[in-house]
Design a protein around this motif. Structure first.
Motif, PDB file in Angstrom:
ATOM      1  N   TRP A   1      42.433  40.357  42.065  1.00 35.65           N
ATOM      2  CA  TRP A   1      42.481  38.878  41.607  1.00 35.65           C
ATOM      3  C   TRP A   1      40.936  38.337  41.682  1.00 35.65           C
ATOM      4  O   TRP A   1      40.091  38.531  42.331  1.00 35.65           O
TER       5      TRP A   1
ATOM      6  N   GLU B   1      52.523  36.886  43.678  1.00 34.20           N
ATOM      7  CA  GLU B   1      52.169  37.680  42.564  1.00 34.20           C
ATOM      8  C   GLU B   1      52.512  37.249  41.064  1.00 34.20           C
ATOM      9  O   GLU B   1      52.225  37.191  40.207  1.00 34.20           O
TER      10      GLU B   1
ATOM     11  N   ASN C   1      46.117  42.817  46.564  1.00 33.60           N
ATOM     12  CA  ASN C   1      45.675  42.591  45.338  1.00 33.60           C
ATOM     13  C   ASN C   1      43.980  42.127  45.066  1.00 33.60           C
ATOM     14  O   ASN C   1      43.934  41.072  44.836  1.00 33.60           O
TER      15      ASN C   1
ATOM     16  N   VAL D   1      50.421  33.874  40.536  1.00 30.22           N
ATOM     17  CA  VAL D   1      48.942  34.108  40.043  1.00 30.22           C
ATOM     18  C   VAL D   1      48.658  34.501  38.661  1.00 30.22           C
ATOM     19  O   VAL D   1      49.025  35.593  38.344  1.00 30.22           O
TER      20      VAL D   1
END
Length: 298
Positions: free
Chosen positions: A193, A163, A190, A166
């Motif tokens: 994204w 995380e 997530n 990204v």
């Protein structure tokens, strides 16, 4: 502005994050070059922004916490760990003539199971991949898999490493070995994204019970794993002799669009990340995700 994020595999706790990231970046660049040459495109600049999600440090013990638990043998392994070891033995023997195959009844219980696991370590010490140190090294490697799935702090710390890397610009997530499970769970957690393509290399994701049935989220009522995040494409690349990628075909195991399974030849280092990253098949998957023009712009 990170376009591609990589997630490394198991047993990297004594590596430097900077050095490992350099290896990933260089080898991935090589695969991209091969894919461009294959398409007869020699004009496009190849410099997509890359970052490595490094979580190896979460497995590194401090001097204060180090115990003899690091020095494991077959008798110290849990039943799931022994099962994984026996599966590795059968898979390796099928592709490596130097490894004697297990008896048909090798999946036993109790003391007999432990004895079979000990024979597995001896047999795997003859393999090209695991080598003579299999007996000393493999149990600790298998324990690292267990620690990831059983220790919540380790699991969440590994996910947080992904995380951190990204960004809104990330379009491709690449996971190798255990890193494919870390990447999968981070994607599922997530869904916001912008990642469009998931690439798994030498992945153990399909191994029943040891990996597949322990994923977050768990497989649904139909027995299918969840399609991770917002991805539009999932490319699973495995060497046909890779003993860690026990299940070479992930298509049909996860809900949603098909997983594109690709077999490659990594030579004598079938599970090593370097030949996976430098393979033209990996380069094709990245180029397909980004598009030649987008790669040239970054």
């Amino acid at each position: 502005m990170t376009t591609i994020v990589g997630v490394h595999g198991i047993a990297q706790q004594y590596r430097s994050e900077v050095a490992l990231a350099r290896v990933w970046r260089d080898e991935l660049h090589g695969g991209l070059q091969l894919a461009l040459r294959e398409g007869r495109d020699t004009s496009t600049a190849l410099d997509p922004a890359f970052a490595l999600a490094f979580y190896g440090n979460v497995f590194r013990r401090t001097v204060k916490s180090t115990t003899s638990a690091e020095l494991l043998d077959a008798a110290d392994l849990t039943e799931p760990e022994q099962d994984f070891l026996l599966q590795l033995w059968a898979e390796t023997a099928a592709v490596d003539p130097a490894v004697p195959p297990p008896a048909p009844s090798y999946k036993t219980m109790g003391l007999a199971r432990t004895a079979a696991a000990q024979r597995a370590l001896l047999a795997l010490s003859r393999s090209r991949f695991f080598g003579p140190r299999a007996g000393a090294r493999l149990p600790s490697v298998l324990r690292q898999v267990s620690r990831y799935f059983d220790d919540l702090d380790i699991r969440l710390s590994a996910r947080e490493a992904v995380e951190r890397e990204v960004t809104e610009d990330t379009r491709v997530l690449v996971g190798h070995s255990l890193g494919s499970a870390v990447a999968y769970e981070a994607l599922c957690a997530n869904p916001q994204w912008n990642i469009s393509t998931f690439i798994t290399l030498g992945s153990p994701l399909g191994i029943p019970h040891v990996i597949f049935h322990r994923l977050w989220p768990e497989p649904g009522s139909q027995g299918l794993g969840q399609r991770p995040g917002s991805i539009r494409s999932w490319v699973n690349i495995a060497d046909r002799r890779d003993p860690v990628a026990l299940v070479k075909k992930l298509d049909g195991l996860f809900a949603g669009p098909p997983v594109h399974d690709v077999l490659v030849d990594n030579g004598p280092t079938e599970h090593d990340v370097k030949p996976y990253l430098s393979a033209v098949e990996t380069g094709r998957a990245v180029l397909s995700a980004l598009g030649d023009s987008e790669v040239g712009e970054r």
